[in-house]
Design a protein around this motif. Structure first.
Motif: not given
Length: 284
Positions: A43-45, A68-76
């Motif tokens: 949802a954040a992505v 963070y690992p998910i988000l920074q890959v999903g939305v670099p």
């Protein structure tokens, strides 16, 4: 004042303009996305992608550290910041989107209460952000806030909030639901669904003319929240953010349906098509 109308391309062309040649990212808005929880990082992505595809200059995602690992890959393109935010952190943002995949922990409710009490720019309240108003008894804070609040409920979220206000949604049609929510909360209400409605406290009501059944998929509303927040960061008025945001969201859905078909489109497809919707509107 009672005013009704359609949200169409002619209107959107009056508020969405070509960018100046000398613009820089600081001019395009600093958007804070408070979203995501364990199991709901997507949802954040999607919200952050919606904001970035809508021209936001800088996007920060406030989320639990384990995401963070998910988000920074999903939305670099976005940066991650803790869920525990200071008042200066909040005040440095041009717009805040809060709610997608947020969960129902007390820490998030405390943060929403702080935003409603202290923040004075535009806040887009969605999903669990809306649910927190009824669950945590924040209606007075919402009514009295100095922020410009845009709420984006689907019918279920609208029903819960109206029930908290002592109103049975089954007795209202869609226009009356949107209008009653706006009147009870003081917020601009974006009631999602076929022919998404935008209603204001002073009786204005507008019906969107874009969109299709393929947009009935998980995460579509998260993208919309990001779009509206990005427009707020670019200094559109709250009403224009809501009206133009739902039109662009629906146009992206129509472009997606044309390319992929209604059945198989996903919200990630929708987020990516937001860029092409802007290209169609401004011509570049």
């Amino acid at each position: 004042m009672e005013k009704t109308g359609l949200i169409n391309l002619e209107y959107v062309n009056t508020v969405i303009k070509e960018r100046p040649r000398d613009i820089h990212k600081g001019d395009c808005g600093k958007v804070l996305v408070i979203a995501g929880s364990v199991g709901m990082a997507g949802a954040a992505v999607l919200c952050a992608r919606g904001a970035l595809r809508s021209g936001a200059g800088l996007v920060r995602i406030s989320a639990p550290g384990e995401l963070y690992p998910i988000l920074q890959v999903g939305v670099p393109e976005a940066t991650c910041v803790p869920r525990e935010l200071s008042l200066p952190d909040l005040m440095a943002c041009d717009a805040i989107a809060v709610g997608p995949g947020l969960g129902d922990d007390g820490q998030s409710a405390k943060l929403i209460r702080t935003i409603l009490k202290k923040y004075e720019k535009t806040v887009v309240l969605d999903a669990d952000g809306i649910n927190a108003v009824s669950r945590e008894g924040l209606l007075d804070e919402l009514r009295e806030t100095g922020a410009k609040v845009i709420m984006t409920p689907h019918p279920g979220e609208a029903a819960r909030l109206l029930n908290y206000c002592g109103i049975d949604i089954s007795e209202l049609d869609r226009p009356a639901t949107a209008q009653t929510l706006a009147e009870k909360t003081g917020a601009i209400c974006v009631l999602k669904g076929s022919g998404t409605l935008v209603a204001t406290e002073d009786g204005e009501s507008y019906t969107n003319t874009t969109g299709n059944p393929g947009m009935a998929t998980g995460g579509s509303g998260d993208v919309l929240t990001g779009i509206i927040a990005a427009l707020a960061g670019q200094k559109l008025s709250p009403v224009d953010c809501a009206k133009a945001g739902v039109f662009i969201h629906g146009m992206a859905g129509d472009l997606c349906a044309k390319s992929l078909g209604e059945t198989g489109m996903t919200s990630l497809d929708l987020a990516n098509m937001v860029a092409l919707a802007f290209k169609q509107i401004v011509g570049k």
